[in-house]
Write a protein that holds these residues in place. Structure first.
Motif, PDB file in Angstrom:
ATOM      1  N   GLU A 112       0.837  -1.197   0.000  1.00 27.30           N
ATOM      2  CA  GLU A 112       0.000   0.000   0.000  1.00 27.30           C
ATOM      3  C   GLU A 112       0.878   1.254   0.000  1.00 27.30           C
ATOM      4  N   GLY A 113       0.360   2.316  -0.596  1.00 23.42           N
ATOM      5  CA  GLY A 113       1.029   3.620  -0.538  1.00 23.42           C
ATOM      6  C   GLY A 113       2.224   3.790  -1.444  1.00 23.42           C
ATOM      7  N   LEU A 114       2.363   2.943  -2.481  1.00 26.71           N
ATOM      8  CA  LEU A 114       3.478   3.078  -3.420  1.00 26.71           C
ATOM      9  C   LEU A 114       3.077   4.068  -4.521  1.00 26.71           C
ATOM     10  N   SER A 115       3.214   5.343  -4.240  1.00 22.43           N
ATOM     11  CA  SER A 115       2.756   6.379  -5.168  1.00 22.43           C
ATOM     12  C   SER A 115       3.541   6.407  -6.477  1.00 22.43           C
ATOM     13  N   SER A 116       4.745   5.864  -6.461  1.00 19.54           N
ATOM     14  CA  SER A 116       5.570   5.871  -7.673  1.00 19.54           C
ATOM     15  C   SER A 116       5.312   4.668  -8.576  1.00 19.54           C
ATOM     16  N   ALA A 117       4.527   3.692  -8.110  1.00 16.92           N
ATOM     17  CA  ALA A 117       4.281   2.472  -8.896  1.00 16.92           C
ATOM     18  C   ALA A 117       3.435   2.779 -10.132  1.00 16.92           C
ATOM     19  N   LYS A 118       3.794   2.184 -11.234  1.00 17.95           N
ATOM     20  CA  LYS A 118       3.087   2.414 -12.493  1.00 17.95           C
ATOM     21  C   LYS A 118       1.690   1.802 -12.463  1.00 17.95           C
ATOM     22  N   TYR A 119       1.571   0.669 -11.751  1.00 15.45           N
ATOM     23  CA  TYR A 119       0.282  -0.033 -11.724  1.00 15.45           C
ATOM     24  C   TYR A 119      -0.213  -0.192 -10.283  1.00 15.45           C
ATOM     25  N   THR A 120      -1.530  -0.219 -10.154  1.00 12.02           N
ATOM     26  CA  THR A 120      -2.177  -0.383  -8.851  1.00 12.02           C
ATOM     27  C   THR A 120      -3.110  -1.583  -8.887  1.00 12.02           C
ATOM     28  N   LEU A 121      -3.057  -2.402  -7.842  1.00  8.09           N
ATOM     29  CA  LEU A 121      -4.025  -3.481  -7.667  1.00  8.09           C
ATOM     30  C   LEU A 121      -5.109  -2.982  -6.721  1.00  8.09           C
TER      31      LEU A 121
END
Length: 204
Positions: A112-121
């Protein structure tokens, strides 16, 4: 006789712990090179019990029933229920999906909270059955979710959707806490998703 009993037990166990994981939309190709996946949990469509009650309805009825058994018990339970999402359910899901990927030596993290990640589950929790445990007899919890992988910059763009139905929440021995049993359903969902990703997204 012992062999027949063991066989019957294994068959029963396999049925009890079965879970349906079906791809509704998209494929796994875009995930291959990703090392970080942001995770969000959505309870806006949650229903409970076989009657598919709203969460508010379930909480009110459950609290009222507990208060009849002991004054104030319902209010104590409400605090446990409200804390279960962040205290039990979500950590269980994340722990198991990451454990499966780590054991398979896959360099990817779900968090949770990975604002830099390209994709969100987006883990859309749609149905929960708490189950019950009265010592010698029990019924496992069940958790149904829609697992949606979306573009973090445009979350209406669903790249992959997996329907995870009736993940069983149970464990050896007695477990009288509904919230803990439900947590095992989230753990099973995370484990099943991790296994699916190892086979279809992170093959190398």
């Amino acid at each position: 006789m012992k062999k027949l009993f063991a066989l019957a037990f294994m068959i029963t166990a396999s049925v009890a712990f079965a879970q349906d994981m079906d791809v509704v939309k998209g494929d796994f190709a875009f995930l291959g090179g990703e090392k970080e996946i942001n995770v969000e949990f959505d309870y806006s469509k949650l229903t409970l019990m076989k009657e598919k009650k709203t969460e508010a309805q379930y909480i009110d009825e459950r609290a009222e029933d507990l208060n009849k058994k002991g004054k104030g018990n319902g209010e104590v339970w409400k605090k446990k229920w409200n804390g279960a999402r962040e205290g039990i359910w979500q950590p269980k899901f994340l722990e198991l999906v990451n454990t499966i990927l780590t054991k398979a030596k896959k360099d990817v993290t779900f968090q949770e909270g990975l604002s830099s990640a390209k994709y969100t589950l987006i883990v859309e929790v749609v149905w929960i059955y708490p189950g019950w445990d009265v010592s010698m007899m029990k019924q496992p919890a069940k958790v149904s979710t829609n697992l949606k992988f979306v573009d973090s910059a445009n979350k209406s763009n669903v790249l992959l959707e997996i329907k995870a139905e009736e993940a069983p929440g149970d464990q050896w021995g007695s477990q009288f806490s509904n919230e803990t049993r439900i947590g095992e359903g989230f753990a099973k969902t995370g484990k099943s998703l991790g296994q699916m990703l190892v086979k279809k997204a992170y093959k190398k």
